[in-house]
Design a protein around this motif. Structure first.
Motif, PDB file in Angstrom:
ATOM      1  N   LEU A 122      26.722  25.259  49.541  1.00  0.00           N
ATOM      2  CA  LEU A 122      26.962  23.839  49.770  1.00  0.00           C
ATOM      3  C   LEU A 122      25.680  23.015  49.676  1.00  0.00           C
ATOM      4  O   LEU A 122      25.664  21.943  49.052  1.00  0.00           O
ATOM      5  N   ILE A 123      24.587  23.484  50.283  1.00  0.00           N
ATOM      6  CA  ILE A 123      23.332  22.740  50.230  1.00  0.00           C
ATOM      7  C   ILE A 123      22.835  22.637  48.789  1.00  0.00           C
ATOM      8  O   ILE A 123      22.351  21.585  48.344  1.00  0.00           O
ATOM      9  N   SER A 124      22.949  23.728  48.024  1.00  0.00           N
ATOM     10  CA  SER A 124      22.563  23.689  46.610  1.00  0.00           C
ATOM     11  C   SER A 124      23.434  22.704  45.834  1.00  0.00           C
ATOM     12  O   SER A 124      22.952  21.992  44.940  1.00  0.00           O
ATOM     13  N   MET A 125      24.718  22.649  46.188  1.00  0.00           N
ATOM     14  CA  MET A 125      25.636  21.718  45.530  1.00  0.00           C
ATOM     15  C   MET A 125      25.237  20.273  45.821  1.00  0.00           C
ATOM     16  O   MET A 125      25.223  19.415  44.922  1.00  0.00           O
ATOM     17  N   ASP A 126      24.891  19.982  47.071  1.00  0.00           N
ATOM     18  CA  ASP A 126      24.477  18.628  47.438  1.00  0.00           C
ATOM     19  C   ASP A 126      23.181  18.230  46.722  1.00  0.00           C
ATOM     20  O   ASP A 126      23.033  17.093  46.266  1.00  0.00           O
ATOM     21  N   THR A 127      22.237  19.172  46.632  1.00  0.00           N
ATOM     22  CA  THR A 127      20.978  18.893  45.941  1.00  0.00           C
ATOM     23  C   THR A 127      21.207  18.631  44.453  1.00  0.00           C
ATOM     24  O   THR A 127      20.585  17.745  43.856  1.00  0.00           O
ATOM     25  N   TYR A 128      22.098  19.395  43.865  1.00  0.00           N
ATOM     26  CA  TYR A 128      22.416  19.234  42.449  1.00  0.00           C
ATOM     27  C   TYR A 128      22.996  17.853  42.160  1.00  0.00           C
ATOM     28  O   TYR A 128      22.613  17.183  41.191  1.00  0.00           O
ATOM     29  N   LEU A 129      23.908  17.394  43.011  1.00  0.00           N
ATOM     30  CA  LEU A 129      24.556  16.105  42.781  1.00  0.00           C
ATOM     31  C   LEU A 129      23.676  14.922  43.177  1.00  0.00           C
ATOM     32  O   LEU A 129      23.945  13.785  42.762  1.00  0.00           O
ATOM     33  N   ALA A 130      22.630  15.168  43.979  1.00  0.00           N
ATOM     34  CA  ALA A 130      21.785  14.072  44.452  1.00  0.00           C
ATOM     35  C   ALA A 130      21.022  13.391  43.322  1.00  0.00           C
ATOM     36  O   ALA A 130      20.590  12.242  43.473  1.00  0.00           O
ATOM     37  N   GLN A 131      20.851  14.085  42.190  1.00  0.00           N
ATOM     38  CA  GLN A 131      20.087  13.503  41.085  1.00  0.00           C
ATOM     39  C   GLN A 131      20.929  12.566  40.215  1.00  0.00           C
ATOM     40  O   GLN A 131      20.363  11.764  39.439  1.00  0.00           O
ATOM     41  N   PHE A 132      22.229  12.605  40.339  1.00  0.00           N
ATOM     42  CA  PHE A 132      23.089  11.820  39.466  1.00  0.00           C
ATOM     43  C   PHE A 132      23.043  10.311  39.749  1.00  0.00           C
ATOM     44  O   PHE A 132      23.024   9.517  38.794  1.00  0.00           O
ATOM     45  N   PRO A 133      23.046   9.856  41.013  1.00  0.00           N
ATOM     46  CA  PRO A 133      23.020   8.396  41.231  1.00  0.00           C
ATOM     47  C   PRO A 133      21.811   7.701  40.612  1.00  0.00           C
ATOM     48  O   PRO A 133      21.946   6.612  40.033  1.00  0.00           O
ATOM     49  N   ASP A 134      20.622   8.309  40.713  1.00  0.00           N
ATOM     50  CA  ASP A 134      19.428   7.685  40.143  1.00  0.00           C
ATOM     51  C   ASP A 134      19.529   7.586  38.624  1.00  0.00           C
ATOM     52  O   ASP A 134      19.217   6.546  38.030  1.00  0.00           O
ATOM     53  N   ILE A 135      19.977   8.665  37.985  1.00  0.00           N
ATOM     54  CA  ILE A 135      20.111   8.644  36.523  1.00  0.00           C
ATOM     55  C   ILE A 135      21.187   7.658  36.094  1.00  0.00           C
ATOM     56  O   ILE A 135      21.041   6.942  35.085  1.00  0.00           O
ATOM     57  N   LYS A 136      22.265   7.581  36.863  1.00  0.00           N
ATOM     58  CA  LYS A 136      23.327   6.625  36.534  1.00  0.00           C
ATOM     59  C   LYS A 136      22.816   5.201  36.606  1.00  0.00           C
ATOM     60  O   LYS A 136      23.148   4.358  35.743  1.00  0.00           O
ATOM     61  N   ALA A 137      21.983   4.885  37.620  1.00  0.00           N
ATOM     62  CA  ALA A 137      21.401   3.535  37.739  1.00  0.00           C
ATOM     63  C   ALA A 137      20.450   3.241  36.579  1.00  0.00           C
ATOM     64  O   ALA A 137      20.410   2.113  36.062  1.00  0.00           O
ATOM     65  N   ARG A 138      19.714   4.242  36.132  1.00  0.00           N
ATOM     66  CA  ARG A 138      18.794   4.040  35.011  1.00  0.00           C
ATOM     67  C   ARG A 138      19.540   3.854  33.694  1.00  0.00           C
ATOM     68  O   ARG A 138      19.080   3.132  32.799  1.00  0.00           O
ATOM     69  N   ILE A 139      20.680   4.514  33.550  1.00  0.00           N
ATOM     70  CA  ILE A 139      21.492   4.297  32.346  1.00  0.00           C
ATOM     71  C   ILE A 139      21.992   2.854  32.313  1.00  0.00           C
ATOM     72  O   ILE A 139      21.982   2.197  31.256  1.00  0.00           O
ATOM     73  N   ALA A 140      22.427   2.324  33.479  1.00  0.00           N
ATOM     74  CA  ALA A 140      22.884   0.937  33.546  1.00  0.00           C
ATOM     75  C   ALA A 140      21.733  -0.022  33.237  1.00  0.00           C
ATOM     76  O   ALA A 140      21.916  -1.035  32.539  1.00  0.00           O
ATOM     77  N   LYS A 141      20.543   0.295  33.745  1.00  0.00           N
ATOM     78  CA  LYS A 141      19.376  -0.552  33.468  1.00  0.00           C
ATOM     79  C   LYS A 141      19.022  -0.512  31.992  1.00  0.00           C
ATOM     80  O   LYS A 141      18.681  -1.537  31.391  1.00  0.00           O
ATOM     81  N   ARG A 142      19.132   0.667  31.398  1.00  0.00           N
ATOM     82  CA  ARG A 142      18.850   0.791  29.961  1.00  0.00           C
ATOM     83  C   ARG A 142      19.811  -0.067  29.150  1.00  0.00           C
ATOM     84  O   ARG A 142      19.414  -0.704  28.161  1.00  0.00           O
ATOM     85  N   ASP A 143      21.089  -0.136  29.565  1.00  0.00           N
ATOM     86  CA  ASP A 143      22.057  -0.974  28.870  1.00  0.00           C
ATOM     87  C   ASP A 143      21.675  -2.448  28.963  1.00  0.00           C
ATOM     88  O   ASP A 143      21.800  -3.208  27.982  1.00  0.00           O
ATOM     89  N   ARG A 144      21.212  -2.859  30.145  1.00  0.00           N
ATOM     90  CA  ARG A 144      20.809  -4.260  30.303  1.00  0.00           C
ATOM     91  C   ARG A 144      19.587  -4.588  29.446  1.00  0.00           C
ATOM     92  O   ARG A 144      19.519  -5.649  28.813  1.00  0.00           O
ATOM     93  N   LYS A 145      18.621  -3.656  29.432  1.00  0.00           N
ATOM     94  CA  LYS A 145      17.408  -3.898  28.640  1.00  0.00           C
ATOM     95  C   LYS A 145      17.701  -3.878  27.139  1.00  0.00           C
ATOM     96  O   LYS A 145      17.011  -4.545  26.355  1.00  0.00           O
ATOM     97  N   LEU A 146      18.726  -3.139  26.762  1.00  0.00           N
ATOM     98  CA  LEU A 146      19.116  -3.144  25.349  1.00  0.00           C
ATOM     99  C   LEU A 146      19.690  -4.501  24.964  1.00  0.00           C
ATOM    100  O   LEU A 146      19.423  -5.020  23.861  1.00  0.00           O
ATOM    101  N   VAL A 147      20.477  -5.106  25.849  1.00  0.00           N
ATOM    102  CA  VAL A 147      21.017  -6.446  25.583  1.00  0.00           C
ATOM    103  C   VAL A 147      19.888  -7.461  25.495  1.00  0.00           C
ATOM    104  O   VAL A 147      19.876  -8.348  24.618  1.00  0.00           O
TER     105      VAL A 147
END
Length: 445
Positions: A122-147
């Motif tokens: 479970l702890i390994s699972m939580d650590t694995y998923l913890a990296q997704f929110p930051d990358i998701k926010a950066r993908i959204a920022k990349r979309d804005r900077k592309l516009v």
């Protein structure tokens, strides 16, 4: 200072609002087909994989938590079950201390299993998923900077295309002023308009350069991270399920041992409780009337396997004495025959018989006629036993043996029974192949 801070905040807010308006206008123009949009097919595929990976990981985390909740519920159910058994178990029954120890060990095993699942899965699972929110926010920022980049690019291109039109617009007011102003004034006015046009183009070019730089920096980072994150899922899934499988295997192996020990205690308690068994089990009656184990203790300690039949105290000349059976015949049993914790084999088979049936007699003379002379009761063979002497029976697990009394009681050795296989008796009706066999390899029916 406060007024300056308010001014900076207000200026930043106004800038953010202007950016949102510009981006909205750019997106509308792109959807209407009046402005081209920068496309990156490879990056878009990476985003699709990212979203898929996030969905799969979130589902795995949810199911893993549900599994842990089920383990905890099973732990509580097992604990209550053993507490119920402890409450019913009377102090003078066989194996009271062993039963309490088994219940304690079972509780500790469940606790250890649950904690290790938390630590290694479970702890390994939580650590694995913890990296997704930051990358998701950066993908959204990349979309804005592309516009922003597309908007700056289109603005600069429009200024480049409108250069000639601007020159025409500048020439018109100059021609009007030719009649009202001297030549030097007309030159100054023309230079002013040219400077203003060049300044707008330079600002647009600078803005394009800044927007391109910001976009490319965040885009390059994500171009590297998304494929790496996508490929890492294989190793993570392998490690997670290997951890769970390994912990389950160890848990069920240890739990199987405890379950077998509890089954042995229950079996021996049942044997002890049968009429006429006290002497055979080496029990004596104290002055208080309670039965205790005597010096002839044939009940083996927990986990030691079946008891070893004793050698006869008196032997008549004749056939050689049969050697004692193996101490732990269960070691010869195949793995699939070992009682599993979750197997129905742990549920004791309740055989409702009348006293006459338990002693080997029946209500009808036709059933009595079917039994050999001296018939006592039936037993079922639990483990294979290979005969090592001529007067022994060769037994296979599952055989049913008709136990008979010895012609001379003094010939009976401790831990050995006399009998004939039921299948042979029903077919041949003779006692030519009767023989002795170890009692602890069988279970009374």
């Amino acid at each position: 200072m406060a007024e300056m801070s308010k001014g900076v905040t207000a200026g930043k807010l106004a800038s953010n609002v202007q950016k949102k308006i510009t981006r909205a206008q750019e997106k509308v123009l792109q959807k209407l087909g009046k402005a081209d949009e920068t496309k990156d097919v490879q990056f878009e595929e990476g985003v699709i994989n990212f979203n898929k990976q996030l969905v799969e990981g979130s589902k795995l985390q949810k199911d893993l938590k549900a599994y842990l909740a089920a383990v905890k519920a099973m732990h509580e159910s097992s604990k209550r079950l053993h507490e119920c058994l402890a409450d019913m178990y009377e102090p003078d029954w066989y194996g009271k201390d062993e039963m309490d120890s088994i219940a304690e060990d079972t509780d500790l095993l469940w606790t250890d299993f649950h904690q290790k699942l938390v630590d290694h899965a479970l702890i390994s699972m939580d650590t694995y998923l913890a990296q997704f929110p930051d990358i998701k926010a950066r993908i959204a920022k990349r979309d804005r900077k592309l516009v922003d980049f597309d908007s700056a690019r289109h603005h600069f291109a429009s200024l480049q295309k409108g250069k000639k039109k601007d020159e025409v617009k500048i020439a018109k007011p100059v021609s009007l002023l030719e009649k009202a102003a001297p030549g030097w004034a007309q030159g100054i006015l023309s230079a002013h308009h040219v400077a203003q046009t060049n300044l707008s183009r330079n600002q647009a070019e600078d803005e394009l350069g800044r927007a391109q730089k910001v976009f490319e920096e965040i885009n390059e980072d994500l171009q590297e991270e998304l494929p790496s994150l996508w490929n890492s899922r294989v190793g993570f899934y392998v490690n997670t399920f290997q951890s769970v499988a390994g912990l389950e295997e160890k848990f069920h192996r240890e739990m199987g041992k405890l379950s077998q020990n509890l089954n042995d205690v229950m079996t021996k308690l049942e044997d002890q409780n049968q009429p006429g068994k006290a002497g055979k089990l080496g029990l004596k009656t104290t002055a208080t009337g309670k039965r205790q184990e005597g010096t002839n203790n044939t009940l083996s300690p927990r986990g030691s396997g079946p008891p070893i039949p004793k050698s006869p105290s008196k032997l008549k000349p004749g056939p050689p004495v049969p050697p004692p059976p193996k101490v732990t015949p269960s070691k010869d049993v195949k793995q699939e025959n070992i009682i599993d914790f979750f197997d129905d084999a742990l549920v004791p088979e309740i055989n409702v018989t009348s006293p006459s049936q338990a002693s080997g007699t029946t209500n009808g003379s036709s059933d009595e006629a079917e039994m050999p002379p001296g018939f006592l009761y039936k037993v079922k063979v639990m483990h294979d036993y290979g005969a090592t002497d001529g007067d022994e029976l060769d037994l296979k697990a599952g055989d049913v043996v008709l136990v008979m009394s010895y012609e001379n009681p003094e010939d009976q050795d401790d831990g050995w029974l006399m009998g004939v296989k039921e299948a042979h008796w029903l077919k041949k009706k003779d006692l030519k192949v009767k023989g002795v066999f170890p009692e602890n390899f069988t279970q009374r029916l």
